[in-house]
Design an enzyme around this catalytic site. Sequence first.
Site, PDB file in Angstrom:
ATOM      1  CB  SER A   1       7.716  -7.235  -4.584  1.00 42.52           C
ATOM      2  OG  SER A   1       6.681  -6.330  -4.877  1.00 42.52           O
ATOM      3  N   GLY A   2       9.274  -4.305  -4.790  1.00 44.17           N
ATOM      4  CA  GLY A   2      10.062  -3.262  -5.449  1.00 44.17           C
ATOM      5  C   GLY A   2      10.142  -3.250  -6.964  1.00 44.17           C
ATOM      6  N   GLY A   3       9.256  -3.990  -7.628  1.00 47.58           N
ATOM      7  CA  GLY A   3       9.308  -3.996  -9.085  1.00 47.58           C
ATOM      8  C   GLY A   3       9.779  -5.325  -9.652  1.00 47.58           C
TER       9      GLY A   3
ATOM     10  CE  LYS B   1       6.900  -3.055   2.283  1.00 44.06           C
ATOM     11  NZ  LYS B   1       5.463  -3.084   2.119  1.00 44.06           N
TER      12      LYS B   1
ATOM     13  NE  ARG C   1       5.477  -2.205  -7.385  1.00 51.42           N
ATOM     14  CZ  ARG C   1       6.595  -1.504  -7.541  1.00 51.42           C
ATOM     15  NH1 ARG C   1       6.929  -1.064  -8.739  1.00 51.42           N
ATOM     16  NH2 ARG C   1       7.376  -1.242  -6.515  1.00 51.42           N
TER      17      ARG C   1
ATOM     18  NE  ARG D   1       0.839  -0.521  -8.177  1.00 51.53           N
ATOM     19  CZ  ARG D   1       1.938   0.247  -8.269  1.00 51.53           C
ATOM     20  NH1 ARG D   1       2.185   0.926  -9.370  1.00 51.53           N
ATOM     21  NH2 ARG D   1       2.795   0.314  -7.263  1.00 51.53           N
TER      22      ARG D   1
ATOM     23  CD  GLU E   1       8.364   0.162   2.344  1.00 53.42           C
ATOM     24  OE1 GLU E   1       7.299   0.474   2.886  1.00 53.42           O
ATOM     25  OE2 GLU E   1       8.430  -0.224   1.174  1.00 53.42           O
TER      26      GLU E   1
HETATM   27  P1  13P Z   1       5.923  -3.385  -3.682  1.00 57.70           P
HETATM   28  O1  13P Z   1       5.983  -4.784  -3.129  1.00 57.70           O
HETATM   29  O2  13P Z   1       5.078  -3.245  -4.895  1.00 57.70           O
HETATM   30  O3  13P Z   1       7.293  -2.780  -3.801  1.00 57.70           O
HETATM   31  O4  13P Z   1       5.143  -2.514  -2.605  1.00 57.70           O
HETATM   32  C1  13P Z   1       5.474  -2.668  -1.281  1.00 57.70           C
HETATM   33  C2  13P Z   1       5.271  -1.410  -0.565  1.00 57.70           C
HETATM   34  O5  13P Z   1       4.525  -1.349   0.362  1.00 57.70           O
HETATM   35  C3  13P Z   1       6.019  -0.237  -1.022  1.00 57.70           C
HETATM   36  O6  13P Z   1       5.973   0.739  -0.022  1.00 57.70           O
END
Ligand code: 13P
Length: 338
Positions: free
Chosen positions: A258-260, A216, A289, A30, A174
């Site tokens: 959010s996953g990208g 999640k 992100r 990042r 998650e």
């Molecule tokens: P993102 O929202 O960037 O996907 O990150 C969330 C997260 O905690 C991934 O484990």
Amino acid sequence: MNIEEIAKKMVAKGKGILAADESTGTMEKRLKSVNVACTEKNRLQFREALFSSPSMKNCISGVILFDETLRQTASNGLSIPELIKKSGSIPGIKVDKGAKILSGSNKEKITEGLDSLRERMEEYYKLGARFAKWRAVYSISSKNPSEQCIKSNAHALARYAALVQEAKMVPIVEPEVLMDGDHTIDKCYEVTSRVLAECYNELAIHNVNLKGTVLKPNMILPGTNCKQKSSSEEIAKKTLECLKKNMPSEVPGVAFLSGGQSEIEATKNLNEINKINDTSFNFTFSFGRALQQSALKTWAKSMSEITKVQKVFDHRAKMNGASTEAKWNEKLEQSFAA
Ligand code: 13P
């Protein structure tokens, strides 16, 4: 607060979770993307700017931290967990040790970190954490995810969740079905369905109290390289349908990753989900992100202008807060003058 109360607070309407638990390796990527050196001081400076932003009070219910951050001290002398608590938000901790190659599989991943987890949880509680996170990842291809990957990750997630509850903390469960690939939205639906069903099967076997958990998951999306794009309406409809089909009613709510997705996509999709939510579940965010991207860019440009960075972060936090109540729209989005 007991774990059921904590879980409810984590998914309360109007607020969501800030995922700031990037491992040092992920932070390296990042920070490199904005040409900043990945030093301990820089990691702390950026994160402290976020955790002391005005929006923490009204828009952020909890913050997921990495081990290093949980042990750091802010410039005002408070420990980072104390700084987070001061704004009424709950400190949490990522406890998995990352996704490693699953032996015997077609390059799939298994999340590790169960060894000594009981002892680690005891320490994390003393340091102020009240919830935890463990992320499992599943990739989609013609063969993946395999039964082996789905079953072994669900088993690990359930053993983690049971240990976290034993330590009187809330486990964020998650299971992330990745966006990478050219699969259709329907394929994502089918895979996510199988993954969630197996997770709840294992959580039941391990006697996890679902009222004291937060899910999640990924949203139901087409793969990044899929030619057929989907509208927010379709994403919301399929996400809600998939979760309704697979989530037991005791779970208080969902905090999406959010996953990208871009910041706006993630906000808009969450808003759509809440527009059509006809369930008793609360749907909120646990974005990494999609909450930090713009703030990170602003910080990299002017590292000493913390107020400027916080303004950018506050806007994203407010937009996402609004989307948990289906109150977000383009006009509100534009209301931000940087
Ligand atoms: P993102 O929202 O960037 O996907 O990150 C969330 C997260 O905690 C991934 O484990």
